[in-house]
Design an enzyme around this catalytic site. Structure first.
Site, mmCIF file in Angstrom:
data_model
loop_
_atom_site.group_PDB
_atom_site.id
_atom_site.type_symbol
_atom_site.label_atom_id
_atom_site.label_comp_id
_atom_site.label_asym_id
_atom_site.label_seq_id
_atom_site.Cartn_x
_atom_site.Cartn_y
_atom_site.Cartn_z
ATOM 1 N N PRO A 2 0.842 -1.206 0.000
ATOM 2 C CA PRO A 2 0.000 0.000 0.000
ATOM 3 C C PRO A 2 0.873 1.251 0.000
ATOM 4 O O PRO A 2 1.943 1.276 0.587
ATOM 5 C CB PRO A 2 -0.780 -0.107 1.308
ATOM 6 C CG PRO A 2 -0.699 -1.532 1.716
ATOM 7 C CD PRO A 2 0.587 -2.051 1.160
ATOM 8 N N GLU A 3 0.393 2.289 -0.655
ATOM 9 C CA GLU A 3 1.120 3.552 -0.671
ATOM 10 C C GLU A 3 0.613 4.428 0.474
ATOM 11 O O GLU A 3 -0.394 4.135 1.107
ATOM 12 C CB GLU A 3 0.894 4.264 -1.997
ATOM 13 C CG GLU A 3 1.049 3.354 -3.180
ATOM 14 C CD GLU A 3 2.054 3.816 -4.208
ATOM 15 O OE1 GLU A 3 2.612 4.913 -4.049
ATOM 16 O OE2 GLU A 3 2.289 3.065 -5.157
ATOM 17 N N LYS A 55 3.928 5.153 6.117
ATOM 18 C CA LYS A 55 3.041 4.009 5.917
ATOM 19 C C LYS A 55 2.680 3.332 7.228
ATOM 20 O O LYS A 55 2.206 2.190 7.231
ATOM 21 C CB LYS A 55 3.706 3.028 4.969
ATOM 22 C CG LYS A 55 3.941 3.644 3.599
ATOM 23 C CD LYS A 55 4.450 2.628 2.642
ATOM 24 C CE LYS A 55 4.861 3.304 1.354
ATOM 25 N NZ LYS A 55 5.408 2.334 0.418
ATOM 26 N N ASN A 170 5.289 1.726 -4.859
ATOM 27 C CA ASN A 170 5.786 1.355 -6.168
ATOM 28 C C ASN A 170 4.955 1.896 -7.329
ATOM 29 O O ASN A 170 5.496 2.204 -8.383
ATOM 30 C CB ASN A 170 5.869 -0.173 -6.249
ATOM 31 C CG ASN A 170 6.898 -0.605 -7.241
ATOM 32 O OD1 ASN A 170 7.964 0.008 -7.329
ATOM 33 N ND2 ASN A 170 6.580 -1.623 -8.014
ATOM 34 N N ARG A 264 10.914 -5.201 -7.494
ATOM 35 C CA ARG A 264 9.626 -4.592 -7.817
ATOM 36 C C ARG A 264 9.633 -4.103 -9.259
ATOM 37 O O ARG A 264 10.676 -3.790 -9.816
ATOM 38 C CB ARG A 264 9.337 -3.454 -6.845
ATOM 39 C CG ARG A 264 8.909 -4.020 -5.504
ATOM 40 C CD ARG A 264 8.550 -2.948 -4.535
ATOM 41 N NE ARG A 264 9.740 -2.446 -3.886
ATOM 42 C CZ ARG A 264 9.753 -1.996 -2.635
ATOM 43 N NH1 ARG A 264 8.658 -2.000 -1.919
ATOM 44 N NH2 ARG A 264 10.864 -1.546 -2.108
#
Ligand SMILES: [Zn+2]
Length: 275
Positions: A2-3, A55, A170, A264
């Site tokens: 999650p961002e 985060k 990402n 990633r």
């Protein structure tokens, strides 16, 4: 993963649901958490507020106790009415905080700990976070300064380092660099202050835009994130997830490459992102 925008929304939703209410039930599969609850029962406390830093989600209780959680790849917080059927298996429950109105259930959350509020500032992880891109008192110059401490790092990797700038993940990393016309693999050292400031500002702006998307469900939102400003669900992102498809600006096929220590995926347009 999650961002920061997802985490921010999750914290805001938890805050709206829980803040000001007494805790009527607390459960966890983590012995370190239940031990604290045994010694200082949460059921004697109120939820004071819920906030995000980078985060991390911090749930503050009256009496100076703070529950820190980090979702990593698969964790999520859900909110249910008491007795409502959960949308995940009970076996995935890691933490549960219930008031008489709502129950907040943390599923598959790998990181959860209690911290005393007075120890937050010197916490081993929180104290090292870079400026919070969604924070109200965001220090842009400090973010640029910290990015400059990694001159040989590819900018695409540096943007994921939460100690330099906290909040980007990402998906937005690829979108930010497309918006700025910067190749993800150039080193920080090749970018002048003007361009690096543009990267930082764009990251904050895209996070802020996406915080505005409000939903009641708190799990991963990456499918709904939007950077192009377009409403069509198929046109929400510039490059992320669009490998080999034509660039929305120039038609060149979008490239994709595994990148960095966690392999990633990075997406970019080789024609639009030339420096
Ligand atoms: Zn292009």
């Amino acid at each position: 993963m999650p961002e920061g925008d997802t985490i921010y929304r999750a914290a805001a939703t938890l805050h709206r649901a829980l803040a000001g209410q007494p805790v009527v039930r607390f459960e966890s599969v983590f012995p370190a958490l239940t031990r604290v609850h045994d010694d200082h029962p949460l059921t004697a406390m109120l939820v004071a507020k819920v906030e995000s830093i980078g985060k991390h989600i911090l749930m503050h209780f009256s009496g100076g106790l703070v529950l820190r959680t980090h979702m990593r790849m698969h964790g999520s917080w859900h909110i249910y009415r008491p007795g409502e059927r959960w949308r995940q298996r009970a076996g995935n429950m890691r933490v549960l905080v219930a008031t008489s109105i709502f129950e907040a259930v943390g599923f598959s959350i790998p990181v959860a700990e209690f911290i005393k509020a007075r120890d937050l500032e010197k916490h081993k992880v929180l104290a090292r976070l870079g400026p919070d891109a969604l924070g109200t008192s965001f220090d842009r110059a400090e973010a640029v300064r910290r990015l400059r401490t990694q001159p040989s790092s590819p900018v695409g990797e540096a943007l994921l380092n939460q100690r330099l700038l906290a909040g980007l993940g990402n998906v937005l990393k690829s979108e930010v660099l497309f918006s700025c016309g910067i190749n993800p693999f150039v080193s920080i050292a090749t970018l002048d202050d003007h361009r690096l400031t543009d990267v930082v500002d764009t990251g904050r702006r895209l996070l802020q835009v996406n915080v505005g998307v409000s939903k009641t469900r708190l799990s991963n939102y990456s499918g709904q994130r939007r950077t192009t400003g377009r409403d069509n669900p198929n046109e929400r992102l510039w490059v992320y997830g669009r490998g080999r498809l034509p660039c929305r600006r120039c038609g060149t096929p979008i490239e994709v490459k595994k990148h960095g220590p966690d392999a990633r995926l990075t997406y970019w347009c080789p024609a639009c992102q030339t420096s």
